[in-house]
Structures are given as C-alpha cells and as structure tokens.
Scaffold this active site. Structure first.
Site, mmCIF file in Angstrom:
data_model
loop_
_atom_site.group_PDB
_atom_site.id
_atom_site.type_symbol
_atom_site.label_atom_id
_atom_site.label_comp_id
_atom_site.label_asym_id
_atom_site.label_seq_id
_atom_site.Cartn_x
_atom_site.Cartn_y
_atom_site.Cartn_z
ATOM 1 N NE ARG A 1 -3.288 2.954 0.757
ATOM 2 C CZ ARG A 1 -4.415 3.198 1.436
ATOM 3 N NH1 ARG A 1 -5.035 2.229 2.054
ATOM 4 N NH2 ARG A 1 -4.911 4.418 1.494
ATOM 5 N NE ARG B 1 -7.249 3.682 -2.586
ATOM 6 C CZ ARG B 1 -7.563 4.443 -1.551
ATOM 7 N NH1 ARG B 1 -8.100 3.887 -0.503
ATOM 8 N NH2 ARG B 1 -7.353 5.748 -1.564
ATOM 9 C CG ASP C 1 -8.621 1.648 1.694
ATOM 10 O OD1 ASP C 1 -7.911 1.928 2.658
ATOM 11 O OD2 ASP C 1 -9.471 2.410 1.238
ATOM 12 C CG ASP D 1 -11.460 2.001 5.351
ATOM 13 O OD1 ASP D 1 -10.398 2.528 5.731
ATOM 14 O OD2 ASP D 1 -11.986 2.277 4.262
HETATM 15 C C1 LIG Z 1 -11.351 6.238 -3.502
HETATM 16 C C2 LIG Z 1 -12.499 5.543 -2.762
HETATM 17 C C3 LIG Z 1 -13.319 6.521 -1.952
HETATM 18 N N1 LIG Z 1 -13.388 4.939 -3.731
HETATM 19 C C4 LIG Z 1 -13.749 3.621 -3.693
HETATM 20 N N2 LIG Z 1 -14.667 3.156 -4.584
HETATM 21 C C5 LIG Z 1 -15.029 1.857 -4.532
HETATM 22 N N3 LIG Z 1 -15.944 1.396 -5.406
HETATM 23 N N4 LIG Z 1 -14.517 1.001 -3.606
HETATM 24 C C6 LIG Z 1 -13.606 1.406 -2.707
HETATM 25 O O1 LIG Z 1 -13.160 0.594 -1.874
HETATM 26 C C7 LIG Z 1 -13.192 2.774 -2.725
HETATM 27 N N5 LIG Z 1 -12.276 3.258 -1.843
HETATM 28 C C8 LIG Z 1 -11.934 4.527 -1.828
HETATM 29 O O2 LIG Z 1 -11.066 4.967 -0.935
#
Ligand SMILES: CC1(C)Nc2nc(N)[nH]c(=O)c2N=C1O
Length: 160
Positions: A83, A92, A95, A97
């Site tokens: 990352r 990325r 991610d 969260d």
């Molecule tokens: C750039 C941003 C907001 N857009 C995303 N859009 C989608 N479809 N899925 C994501 O995990 C995701 N993650 C993000 O961080």
C-alpha cells in the site's frame, strides 16, 4: 472477544488476489478469529477522477486486541500488500477500514468508529448486509432501508 467488521478494497495489482490475501492475513492475526466474510463484489470507483474498478468485501473478526492494536495490525497488512499512501482518493493495492468495533464509538485523531462514511457507501453496505444485516437496522444508518438497495450497475457479485 469483540466482534469487529472490516471493509476490504483493492483496485491495483490483481485486486481479487489482494483481497483474498488480506483475508488470510486477517485470519492469522493473534488473539483474533476471522468468523465470516461477505462475497467479493466488483464496484465502480467512487470519488474524483478516473480509476480502475474496485474489488470490495467485508469481514467479521472476533478479537481481544484493542482498537488501536487492531488498527496497527491492519496498517501492517496494508503495508505488506505494498500500500502506497500516495494520494487520498487514489487507486490502491489494499485498503482496510475498521467499520465497527463492537458497539464502541471511538473518535481519536487516528481512528473514527463507526467509520464516518460507511453508511454512504454501497460498496461497504452491500457486503456488510451479506454477513450482518442486523447492523443496518441501527440508528447510524437512519434513512438507509436495511438490505434494500437501489438497483445499481455500480456493484456486482464476483464469481459466486
Ligand atoms: C477512492 C475511494 C473513496 N473509492 C472507492 N470506490 C469503490 N468502489 N470502492 C472502494 O473501496 C473505494 N475506496 C476509496 O477509498
């Protein structure tokens, strides 16, 4: 054990492999157990600019790690998946969260739980509905009909 929900996302470097690898890494965390995972979803990138479609999922993890310890472990897994924190809304490789940490409400400069934008994101809510539909009944999601989403072609199930 605390029941946590973690959102996974990737749109670089073979995203499905990245997400599956991250799930294995979560399953290997100490003092924790990966108890469930949603289906993997393809989704149109949300946010400014043009970028590749994402692969998204949500996992349920039981843990005795504190929220701060879990966050640090998640950040280590992101780093192990190359990352690069280049740009905020950029593409990325991985991610992770932290959506929910039990029933806790946490607001520090590094952690905000429940995740402040989760209830605005179908790419989080739809996979979460796979494994914890009851979570969408809670007050945090006022205005979201639990489990009934607007039909959209911005989100699709990947190889059932
Ligand atoms: C750039 C941003 C907001 N857009 C995303 N859009 C989608 N479809 N899925 C994501 O995990 C995701 N993650 C993000 O961080």
């Amino acid at each position: 054990m605390i029941r946590c929900y973690i959102a996974l996302g990737s749109n670089l470097g073979e995203p499905q492999k990245q997400v599956r690898s991250a799930l294995s890494a979560l399953a290997a965390l100490p003092n924790s157990a990966l108890v469930n995972c949603s289906r993997l979803y393809g989704s149109i990138a949300v946010g400014p600019g043009q970028q590749n479609d994402y692969v998204n999922a949500v996992a349920a993890l039981d843990t005795t790690l504190t929220a701060a310890q879990l966050l640090a472990a998640m950040q280590r897994i992101e780093a192990q998946h190359q990352r690069r924190r280049a740009e905020r809304w950029g593409p990325r490789t991985l991610d992770l969260d932290l959506l929910l940490y039990g029933e806790s409400r946490i607001n520090t400069d590094t952690l905000c739980v429940p995740h402040p934008r989760m209830h605005q994101r179908d790419f989080v809510l739809r996979p979460l509905t796979d494994i914890a539909p009851q979570k969408l009944l809670q007050s945090e999601f006022d205005g979201i009909n639990s489990g009934t989403f607007k039909d959209t072609d911005d989100l699709w199930v990947l190889n059932e």
